[in-house]
Design a protein around this motif. Structure first.
Motif, mmCIF file in Angstrom:
data_model
loop_
_atom_site.group_PDB
_atom_site.id
_atom_site.type_symbol
_atom_site.label_atom_id
_atom_site.label_comp_id
_atom_site.label_asym_id
_atom_site.label_seq_id
_atom_site.Cartn_x
_atom_site.Cartn_y
_atom_site.Cartn_z
ATOM 1 N N GLU A 20 0.816 -1.221 0.000
ATOM 2 C CA GLU A 20 0.000 0.000 0.000
ATOM 3 C C GLU A 20 0.846 1.266 0.000
ATOM 4 O O GLU A 20 0.474 2.269 -0.606
ATOM 5 C CB GLU A 20 -0.959 0.004 1.209
ATOM 6 N N PHE A 21 1.988 1.194 0.678
ATOM 7 C CA PHE A 21 2.852 2.380 0.679
ATOM 8 C C PHE A 21 3.250 2.756 -0.749
ATOM 9 O O PHE A 21 3.166 3.917 -1.154
ATOM 10 C CB PHE A 21 4.102 2.174 1.541
ATOM 11 N N TYR A 22 3.684 1.764 -1.533
ATOM 12 C CA TYR A 22 4.125 2.087 -2.903
ATOM 13 C C TYR A 22 2.942 2.431 -3.805
ATOM 14 O O TYR A 22 3.100 3.206 -4.753
ATOM 15 C CB TYR A 22 5.015 0.976 -3.467
ATOM 16 N N ASP A 23 1.755 1.896 -3.504
ATOM 17 C CA ASP A 23 0.561 2.369 -4.226
ATOM 18 C C ASP A 23 0.400 3.872 -4.035
ATOM 19 O O ASP A 23 0.197 4.619 -4.989
ATOM 20 C CB ASP A 23 -0.701 1.670 -3.698
ATOM 21 N N ARG A 24 0.519 4.282 -2.777
ATOM 22 C CA ARG A 24 0.342 5.714 -2.479
ATOM 23 C C ARG A 24 1.444 6.546 -3.144
ATOM 24 O O ARG A 24 1.181 7.597 -3.712
ATOM 25 C CB ARG A 24 0.362 5.944 -0.956
ATOM 26 N N LEU A 25 2.672 6.056 -3.055
ATOM 27 C CA LEU A 25 3.797 6.811 -3.641
ATOM 28 C C LEU A 25 3.641 6.925 -5.163
ATOM 29 O O LEU A 25 3.782 8.010 -5.734
ATOM 30 C CB LEU A 25 5.129 6.134 -3.282
ATOM 31 N N PHE A 26 3.344 5.808 -5.826
ATOM 32 C CA PHE A 26 3.231 5.860 -7.288
ATOM 33 C C PHE A 26 2.028 6.705 -7.714
ATOM 34 O O PHE A 26 2.089 7.438 -8.691
ATOM 35 C CB PHE A 26 3.165 4.440 -7.884
ATOM 36 N N ASP A 27 0.930 6.605 -6.953
ATOM 37 C CA ASP A 27 -0.244 7.445 -7.270
ATOM 38 C C ASP A 27 0.112 8.924 -7.158
ATOM 39 O O ASP A 27 -0.317 9.737 -7.967
ATOM 40 C CB ASP A 27 -1.409 7.137 -6.319
ATOM 41 N N GLU A 28 0.894 9.228 -6.141
ATOM 42 C CA GLU A 28 1.306 10.620 -5.939
ATOM 43 C C GLU A 28 2.127 11.102 -7.147
ATOM 44 O O GLU A 28 1.937 12.225 -7.620
ATOM 45 C CB GLU A 28 2.129 10.711 -4.647
ATOM 46 N N CYS A 29 3.013 10.267 -7.632
ATOM 47 C CA CYS A 29 3.806 10.631 -8.818
ATOM 48 C C CYS A 29 2.906 10.814 -10.033
ATOM 49 O O CYS A 29 3.005 11.817 -10.758
ATOM 50 C CB CYS A 29 4.839 9.536 -9.126
ATOM 51 N N LEU A 30 2.021 9.847 -10.237
ATOM 52 C CA LEU A 30 1.176 9.871 -11.442
ATOM 53 C C LEU A 30 0.243 11.077 -11.451
ATOM 54 O O LEU A 30 -0.107 11.593 -12.514
ATOM 55 C CB LEU A 30 0.393 8.551 -11.564
ATOM 56 N N LYS A 31 -0.134 11.512 -10.264
ATOM 57 C CA LYS A 31 -0.952 12.714 -10.131
ATOM 58 C C LYS A 31 -0.319 13.910 -10.853
ATOM 59 O O LYS A 31 -0.995 14.761 -11.411
ATOM 60 C CB LYS A 31 -1.071 13.001 -8.628
ATOM 61 N N TYR A 32 1.020 13.947 -10.862
ATOM 62 C CA TYR A 32 1.747 15.038 -11.534
ATOM 63 C C TYR A 32 2.312 14.595 -12.891
ATOM 64 O O TYR A 32 3.230 15.236 -13.411
ATOM 65 C CB TYR A 32 2.907 15.506 -10.660
ATOM 66 N N ASN A 33 1.799 13.486 -13.410
ATOM 67 C CA ASN A 33 2.339 12.911 -14.654
ATOM 68 C C ASN A 33 3.825 12.590 -14.562
ATOM 69 O O ASN A 33 4.565 12.720 -15.536
ATOM 70 C CB ASN A 33 2.098 13.842 -15.848
ATOM 71 N N ILE A 34 4.250 12.207 -13.396
ATOM 72 C CA ILE A 34 5.630 11.752 -13.213
ATOM 73 C C ILE A 34 5.632 10.229 -13.290
ATOM 74 O O ILE A 34 4.958 9.552 -12.523
ATOM 75 C CB ILE A 34 6.196 12.221 -11.853
ATOM 76 N N GLU A 35 6.388 9.731 -14.258
ATOM 77 C CA GLU A 35 6.457 8.287 -14.529
ATOM 78 C C GLU A 35 7.406 7.630 -13.520
ATOM 79 O O GLU A 35 8.577 7.994 -13.467
ATOM 80 C CB GLU A 35 7.033 8.162 -15.937
ATOM 81 N N PRO A 36 6.947 6.675 -12.712
ATOM 82 C CA PRO A 36 7.896 6.000 -11.816
ATOM 83 C C PRO A 36 8.844 5.087 -12.601
ATOM 84 O O PRO A 36 8.417 4.415 -13.540
ATOM 85 C CB PRO A 36 6.997 5.154 -10.900
ATOM 86 N N VAL A 37 10.098 5.107 -12.235
ATOM 87 C CA VAL A 37 11.101 4.176 -12.788
ATOM 88 C C VAL A 37 11.600 3.398 -11.573
ATOM 89 O O VAL A 37 12.157 3.996 -10.647
ATOM 90 C CB VAL A 37 12.267 4.942 -13.459
ATOM 91 N N VAL A 38 11.367 2.095 -11.568
ATOM 92 C CA VAL A 38 11.485 1.364 -10.304
ATOM 93 C C VAL A 38 12.546 0.260 -10.348
ATOM 94 O O VAL A 38 12.493 -0.639 -11.192
ATOM 95 C CB VAL A 38 10.109 0.771 -9.913
ATOM 96 N N THR A 39 13.480 0.348 -9.422
ATOM 97 C CA THR A 39 14.494 -0.696 -9.271
ATOM 98 C C THR A 39 13.979 -1.746 -8.295
ATOM 99 O O THR A 39 13.462 -1.411 -7.230
ATOM 100 C CB THR A 39 15.798 -0.098 -8.702
ATOM 101 N N LEU A 40 14.129 -3.006 -8.660
ATOM 102 C CA LEU A 40 13.656 -4.078 -7.784
ATOM 103 C C LEU A 40 14.611 -4.294 -6.616
ATOM 104 O O LEU A 40 14.176 -4.502 -5.490
ATOM 105 C CB LEU A 40 13.514 -5.373 -8.579
ATOM 106 N N SER A 41 15.897 -4.271 -6.886
ATOM 107 C CA SER A 41 16.840 -4.555 -5.807
ATOM 108 C C SER A 41 17.963 -3.527 -5.820
ATOM 109 O O SER A 41 18.846 -3.571 -6.671
ATOM 110 C CB SER A 41 17.410 -5.967 -5.970
ATOM 111 N N HIS A 42 17.903 -2.612 -4.880
ATOM 112 C CA HIS A 42 18.926 -1.567 -4.800
ATOM 113 C C HIS A 42 19.573 -1.608 -3.414
ATOM 114 O O HIS A 42 19.226 -0.845 -2.527
ATOM 115 C CB HIS A 42 18.295 -0.194 -5.070
ATOM 116 N N PHE A 43 20.466 -2.546 -3.191
ATOM 117 C CA PHE A 43 21.248 -2.640 -1.952
ATOM 118 C C PHE A 43 20.355 -2.782 -0.719
ATOM 119 O O PHE A 43 20.652 -2.198 0.326
ATOM 120 C CB PHE A 43 22.128 -1.393 -1.760
#
Ligand code: P53
Length: 478
Positions: A109-132
């Protein structure tokens, strides 16, 4: 140069979950490898502790509190004009131990909220699966990527987030800077990339090749799964692109540099080309390194080539052959790099070389013939917050502008396809290698200090307004 980028060029900024979010045990999150690394100073390494121990300061536990402050931060990204925002999903928010059957709903749910927040401004999320940020339980229980089981555990994680965010996220990256661990004699790299601690007497190089193999296979399986879930997904591999130059024009140095490049980039060779390079098969034979590689692995590698290549670019390296090279001119990154007198160094000794970015983009384009995405580029520096809350970070503007200039040359004069550019970092972060806050990278200053003190207030740096203009002019105004 006043020419601009293509209209759909993805300008943005990058961070990683563990370096910004904090809230390390909120919402059911499990411990990750980043949560057991203490802070270090300018030139020393972070201590990796056995679990969380009293008496140590762990800067990633709170980081810059992005977990709670993301709505205001994303708003600032939108104000800069970001078209995309690169972050990672903390694996341990989704699978707190890494080996559960079902994902943790609060984490999802946290990432749902974060990605929705980005999309609200037409900001495309670019997501790394494993970053350290592998779940720490996978280190204690399985020895991290020493174990083949990690392939399954990683791909379960990938599947869960691909399915969940299939309509929100199009651009993915599998393993961040997978090739850092070519520096296998440095404890930091094998631990952060693979969750591995090498014991005295063990062959770190052999361990690195085995872990790297499991990871490229996991990456290839994830690529195939992702395409099944949503054929529009663009799933990239990701490497730290420090090119290695020969120190002189001596043929021995030139060959040493070639072997260094082959060694640093075997990971992306496999991920982009779908098979092992011939030299490496011979090399492993000569070193008597017998890897667990199955026919199914090789089939997966061939079927799971990445769609594009993400790269970080901070610096270039140089190497020289010694008088006692073995037949392979074996490259040990810990010992074999030399200082390049033609390029200046940052305060942390990183060799600042903008032209090396043009070189790198051409080199990668020649080698892989795929679109490239510069998903990190930046300079760590000490910033001064003035009394009026301004930060005059002209050195950061100079660094980024010099690099964008070279990216433009690669694109516009050399015809290299670059999808986008996300400087490191969108906002100040906890440095990965040192754990410092004072090694600042962001366009947005966060009032937090190395010892964890500070108000966490955000302030726009000079570079914030500069980058806003760069994006607005689509790269014409540097
Ligand atoms: P820090 C080494 C060389 C190049 C990039 O690095 C590296 C590293 C590992 O330290 O890491 C990437 O914070 C990494 C980021 C990191 C950034 O570069 O050590 O993907 O997580 O923060 C800058 O100064």
């Amino acid at each position: 140069m006043t020419q601009t980028m293509p209209a759909n060029f993805l300008w943005g900024g990058a961070v990683a979950a563990h370096q910004v979010e904090g809230a390390y045990h909120v919402g059911g999150k499990g411990l990750s490898v980043a949560d057991v690394m203490s802070a270090a100073g300018n030139h020393d390494e972070r201590t990796i502790t056995k679990g969380v121990q009293p008496g140590y300061f762990y800067p990633n536990h709170d980081a810059v509190d992005f977990y709670h402050q993301y709505p205001a931060d994303v708003k600032l990204f939108a104000e800069m004009g970001f078209k995309c925002f690169r972050t990672s999903i903390a694996w341990s928010r989704i699978f707190p131990n890494g080996d559960e059957d079902e994902p943790n709903e609060a984490g999802l749910e946290f990432y749902d909220r974060l990605f929705d927040e980005c999309l609200k401004y037409n900001i495309e999320p670019v997501v790394t699966l494993s970053h350290f940020e592998m779940p720490y339980h996978l280190v204690t229980e399985y020895g991290g990527f020493r174990s083949r089981k990690l392939i399954k555990l990683f791909t379960n994680f990938a599947k869960a987030v691909f399915e969940r965010y299939q309509d929100k996220v199009k651009y993915w990256l599998t393993f961040n800077e997978i090739n850092n661990q070519i520096n296998y004699d440095r404890a930091f790299t094998l631990f952060t990339n693979s969750g591995i601690t090498v014991k005295p007497g063990e062959n770190a190089e052999a361990i690195m090749y085995q872990a790297g193999h499991y990871e490229v296979v996991a990456s290839a399986i994830a690529v195939q799964m992702g395409h099944q879930i949503n054929p529009d997904f663009q799933i990239g591999a990701m490497i730290a692109m420090s090119p290695v130059y020969p120190a002189t024009d001596s043929p021995r140095d030139v060959f040493k540099a070639q072997r260094a490049m082959q060694s640093r980039f075997w990971f992306s060779d496999v991920q982009m080309l779908g098979q092992y390079p011939g030299w490496l098969n011979k090399y492993l034979e000569a070193k008597k390194i017998n890897l667990d590689i199955t026919q199914t692995d090789l089939d997966n590698l061939a079927k799971g080539k990445a769609d594009y290549l993400g790269l970080s670019y901070y610096m270039s390296f140089a190497t020289a052959a010694s008088d006692h090279e073995d037949a392979q001119f074996s490259y040990n990154e810990h010992d074999d790099l030399v200082t390049n007198k033609f390029v200046p160094q940052s305060d942390w000794g990183w060799q600042v070389d903008p032209q090396g970015l043009r070189y790198s983009l051409n080199w990668l384009n020649d080698r892989y013939h795929v679109p490239l995405f510069i998903v990190e580029n930046g300079i760590g520096a000490i910033d001064q917050l003035e009394e009026n809350h301004e930060v005059h970070d002209q050195y950061r503007i100079d660094y980024l502008s010099d690099h964008i200039e070279q990216m433009k040359l690669a694109m516009l004069d050399d015809g290299v396809e670059v999808m986008g550019y996300t400087p490191w970092s969108a906002i100040d972060i906890v440095s990965a290698s040192t754990g410092q806050l004072s090694k600042r990278y962001g366009f947005i200053y966060v009032d937090r200090n190395d010892d964890g003190s500070g108000s966490l207030q955000r302030y726009r740096k000079d570079s914030f307004y500069w980058y806003q203009k760069v994006i607005q002019s689509n790269g014409a105004e540097l």
